[in-house]
Design a protein around this motif. Sequence first.
Motif, PDB file in Angstrom:
ATOM      1  N   ASP A   1      12.099  -6.759 -13.291  1.00  0.00           N
ATOM      2  CA  ASP A   1      11.261  -5.781 -12.604  1.00  0.00           C
ATOM      3  C   ASP A   1      11.396  -4.404 -13.247  1.00  0.00           C
ATOM      4  O   ASP A   1      10.410  -3.699 -13.424  1.00  0.00           O
ATOM      5  N   LEU A   2      12.614  -4.018 -13.594  1.00  0.00           N
ATOM      6  CA  LEU A   2      12.824  -2.730 -14.247  1.00  0.00           C
ATOM      7  C   LEU A   2      12.184  -2.696 -15.633  1.00  0.00           C
ATOM      8  O   LEU A   2      11.631  -1.680 -16.041  1.00  0.00           O
ATOM      9  N   SER A   3      12.248  -3.802 -16.345  1.00  0.00           N
ATOM     10  CA  SER A   3      11.610  -3.828 -17.670  1.00  0.00           C
ATOM     11  C   SER A   3      10.089  -3.759 -17.538  1.00  0.00           C
ATOM     12  O   SER A   3       9.423  -3.170 -18.384  1.00  0.00           O
ATOM     13  N   GLN A   4       9.541  -4.333 -16.470  1.00  0.00           N
ATOM     14  CA  GLN A   4       8.102  -4.221 -16.229  1.00  0.00           C
ATOM     15  C   GLN A   4       7.716  -2.771 -15.925  1.00  0.00           C
ATOM     16  O   GLN A   4       6.697  -2.276 -16.401  1.00  0.00           O
ATOM     17  N   ILE A   5       8.550  -2.078 -15.170  1.00  0.00           N
ATOM     18  CA  ILE A   5       8.308  -0.657 -14.904  1.00  0.00           C
ATOM     19  C   ILE A   5       8.413   0.137 -16.198  1.00  0.00           C
ATOM     20  O   ILE A   5       7.604   1.032 -16.457  1.00  0.00           O
ATOM     21  N   LEU A   6       9.390  -0.199 -17.022  1.00  0.00           N
ATOM     22  CA  LEU A   6       9.560   0.495 -18.302  1.00  0.00           C
ATOM     23  C   LEU A   6       8.314   0.346 -19.178  1.00  0.00           C
ATOM     24  O   LEU A   6       7.816   1.325 -19.729  1.00  0.00           O
TER      25      LEU A   6
ATOM     26  N   GLY B   1      11.999   7.476 -14.064  1.00  0.00           N
ATOM     27  CA  GLY B   1      12.975   7.834 -13.031  1.00  0.00           C
ATOM     28  C   GLY B   1      12.372   7.885 -11.642  1.00  0.00           C
ATOM     29  O   GLY B   1      12.978   7.420 -10.673  1.00  0.00           O
ATOM     30  N   PHE B   2      11.159   8.436 -11.533  1.00  0.00           N
ATOM     31  CA  PHE B   2      10.509   8.544 -10.222  1.00  0.00           C
ATOM     32  C   PHE B   2      10.069   7.186  -9.681  1.00  0.00           C
ATOM     33  O   PHE B   2       9.967   7.008  -8.474  1.00  0.00           O
ATOM     34  N   LEU B   3       9.809   6.222 -10.557  1.00  0.00           N
ATOM     35  CA  LEU B   3       9.404   4.894 -10.092  1.00  0.00           C
ATOM     36  C   LEU B   3      10.594   3.968  -9.880  1.00  0.00           C
ATOM     37  O   LEU B   3      10.678   3.260  -8.877  1.00  0.00           O
ATOM     38  N   ALA B   4      11.518   3.943 -10.820  1.00  0.00           N
ATOM     39  CA  ALA B   4      12.650   3.012 -10.729  1.00  0.00           C
ATOM     40  C   ALA B   4      13.725   3.517  -9.771  1.00  0.00           C
ATOM     41  O   ALA B   4      14.337   2.722  -9.054  1.00  0.00           O
ATOM     42  N   GLY B   5      13.961   4.817  -9.759  1.00  0.00           N
ATOM     43  CA  GLY B   5      15.027   5.377  -8.934  1.00  0.00           C
ATOM     44  C   GLY B   5      14.937   5.019  -7.459  1.00  0.00           C
ATOM     45  O   GLY B   5      15.883   4.462  -6.884  1.00  0.00           O
ATOM     46  N   PRO B   6      13.817   5.303  -6.795  1.00  0.00           N
ATOM     47  CA  PRO B   6      13.723   4.949  -5.375  1.00  0.00           C
ATOM     48  C   PRO B   6      13.830   3.456  -5.117  1.00  0.00           C
ATOM     49  O   PRO B   6      14.400   3.030  -4.115  1.00  0.00           O
ATOM     50  N   ARG B   7      13.320   2.640  -6.031  1.00  0.00           N
ATOM     51  CA  ARG B   7      13.404   1.196  -5.826  1.00  0.00           C
ATOM     52  C   ARG B   7      14.848   0.712  -5.924  1.00  0.00           C
ATOM     53  O   ARG B   7      15.285  -0.123  -5.142  1.00  0.00           O
ATOM     54  N   VAL B   8      15.572   1.223  -6.899  1.00  0.00           N
ATOM     55  CA  VAL B   8      16.975   0.825  -7.047  1.00  0.00           C
ATOM     56  C   VAL B   8      17.792   1.308  -5.846  1.00  0.00           C
ATOM     57  O   VAL B   8      18.609   0.562  -5.293  1.00  0.00           O
ATOM     58  N   LEU B   9      17.559   2.539  -5.423  1.00  0.00           N
ATOM     59  CA  LEU B   9      18.279   3.060  -4.251  1.00  0.00           C
ATOM     60  C   LEU B   9      17.940   2.268  -2.989  1.00  0.00           C
ATOM     61  O   LEU B   9      18.820   1.962  -2.182  1.00  0.00           O
TER      62      LEU B   9
ATOM     63  N   TYR C   1       0.834  -1.206   0.000  1.00  0.00           N
ATOM     64  CA  TYR C   1       0.000   0.000   0.000  1.00  0.00           C
ATOM     65  C   TYR C   1       0.865   1.251   0.000  1.00  0.00           C
ATOM     66  O   TYR C   1       0.541   2.227  -0.672  1.00  0.00           O
ATOM     67  N   VAL C   2       1.953   1.225   0.742  1.00  0.00           N
ATOM     68  CA  VAL C   2       2.875   2.370   0.766  1.00  0.00           C
ATOM     69  C   VAL C   2       3.518   2.539  -0.608  1.00  0.00           C
ATOM     70  O   VAL C   2       3.597   3.651  -1.135  1.00  0.00           O
ATOM     71  N   ALA C   3       3.957   1.450  -1.205  1.00  0.00           N
ATOM     72  CA  ALA C   3       4.573   1.516  -2.530  1.00  0.00           C
ATOM     73  C   ALA C   3       3.569   1.989  -3.576  1.00  0.00           C
ATOM     74  O   ALA C   3       3.908   2.792  -4.455  1.00  0.00           O
ATOM     75  N   PHE C   4       2.327   1.526  -3.484  1.00  0.00           N
ATOM     76  CA  PHE C   4       1.296   1.940  -4.433  1.00  0.00           C
ATOM     77  C   PHE C   4       1.007   3.428  -4.285  1.00  0.00           C
ATOM     78  O   PHE C   4       0.901   4.148  -5.287  1.00  0.00           O
ATOM     79  N   ALA C   5       0.886   3.918  -3.059  1.00  0.00           N
ATOM     80  CA  ALA C   5       0.650   5.350  -2.826  1.00  0.00           C
ATOM     81  C   ALA C   5       1.820   6.170  -3.363  1.00  0.00           C
ATOM     82  O   ALA C   5       1.627   7.211  -3.998  1.00  0.00           O
ATOM     83  N   HIS C   6       3.043   5.690  -3.125  1.00  0.00           N
ATOM     84  CA  HIS C   6       4.227   6.382  -3.652  1.00  0.00           C
ATOM     85  C   HIS C   6       4.167   6.462  -5.175  1.00  0.00           C
ATOM     86  O   HIS C   6       4.467   7.497  -5.766  1.00  0.00           O
ATOM     87  N   ASP C   7       3.793   5.375  -5.809  1.00  0.00           N
ATOM     88  CA  ASP C   7       3.769   5.340  -7.269  1.00  0.00           C
ATOM     89  C   ASP C   7       2.721   6.296  -7.842  1.00  0.00           C
ATOM     90  O   ASP C   7       2.960   6.929  -8.874  1.00  0.00           O
ATOM     91  N   LEU C   8       1.579   6.420  -7.178  1.00  0.00           N
ATOM     92  CA  LEU C   8       0.562   7.361  -7.661  1.00  0.00           C
ATOM     93  C   LEU C   8       1.009   8.810  -7.477  1.00  0.00           C
ATOM     94  O   LEU C   8       0.809   9.649  -8.362  1.00  0.00           O
TER      95      LEU C   8
ATOM     96  N   ASN D   1       7.682  13.470 -19.794  1.00  0.00           N
ATOM     97  CA  ASN D   1       6.838  12.816 -18.800  1.00  0.00           C
ATOM     98  C   ASN D   1       7.239  11.357 -18.618  1.00  0.00           C
ATOM     99  O   ASN D   1       7.349  10.864 -17.495  1.00  0.00           O
ATOM    100  N   TRP D   2       7.436  10.663 -19.720  1.00  0.00           N
ATOM    101  CA  TRP D   2       7.810   9.251 -19.614  1.00  0.00           C
ATOM    102  C   TRP D   2       9.168   9.091 -18.938  1.00  0.00           C
ATOM    103  O   TRP D   2       9.355   8.198 -18.106  1.00  0.00           O
ATOM    104  N   ILE D   3      10.111   9.953 -19.260  1.00  0.00           N
ATOM    105  CA  ILE D   3      11.445   9.881 -18.651  1.00  0.00           C
ATOM    106  C   ILE D   3      11.353  10.139 -17.153  1.00  0.00           C
ATOM    107  O   ILE D   3      11.929   9.394 -16.341  1.00  0.00           O
ATOM    108  N   PHE D   4      10.629  11.189 -16.773  1.00  0.00           N
ATOM    109  CA  PHE D   4      10.469  11.494 -15.350  1.00  0.00           C
ATOM    110  C   PHE D   4       9.723  10.384 -14.630  1.00  0.00           C
ATOM    111  O   PHE D   4      10.080  10.009 -13.515  1.00  0.00           O
TER     112      PHE D   4
END
Length: 184
Positions: A81-86, A123-131, A11-18, A117-120
């Motif tokens: 996982d990153l390709s799914q986000i892509l 970055g906003f979805l994959a970046g925090p997960r990778v970090l 739920y936290v991850a979903f809220a972050h993604d929205l 928009n797609w680049i941001f």
Amino acid sequence: MFDRLPYRKSYVAFAHDLIAAAAAFVAATVAAYWIRADAPFMVSLSMATLIGAATQAAVAAPIFLASRFYAAVWRYASIDDLSQILRSTLLVAIAAPATTFLVTRLVDTPRSALILNWIFLFGFLAGPRVLYRLWRDRGPLDAPQAAPGVPTLVVGATARAETIIREMRRSTNAPNAVVGLIAA
């Protein structure tokens, strides 16, 4: 709809993604105006931009749920996982402007913002997960480094093997140093 969120952390991850989806649209619009350098900053935060951000978050919600991002909350992060986000961010980056076009006709939205928009968003979805994954694997920057030990191969690609590897890497006095994993 929310039966696809099996864990409380989901739920936290979903809220972050929205929130990240909405923020990506705003950031892309502001960046597009800055690139053009011919419009004042407040124009980029027009009502059309805020409607586009809300629409993007609304369009992103079912796409993100359907993509199964939240099945394990990145316990085992991988290139898959990153390709799914892509793929999901590309779908959102196409569907959200199309939906926003029906409402605002994209009047105050620069066309370059649609690409940014797609680049941001990615970055906003994959970046925090990778970090998060890097921090979880390696620990904080001031964590003590593991002392060298006897090179060891761990047999079995299970959760137990992952726990053993993680504990050996964290321990400063572990007698073994894991150099590889053999999936049996």
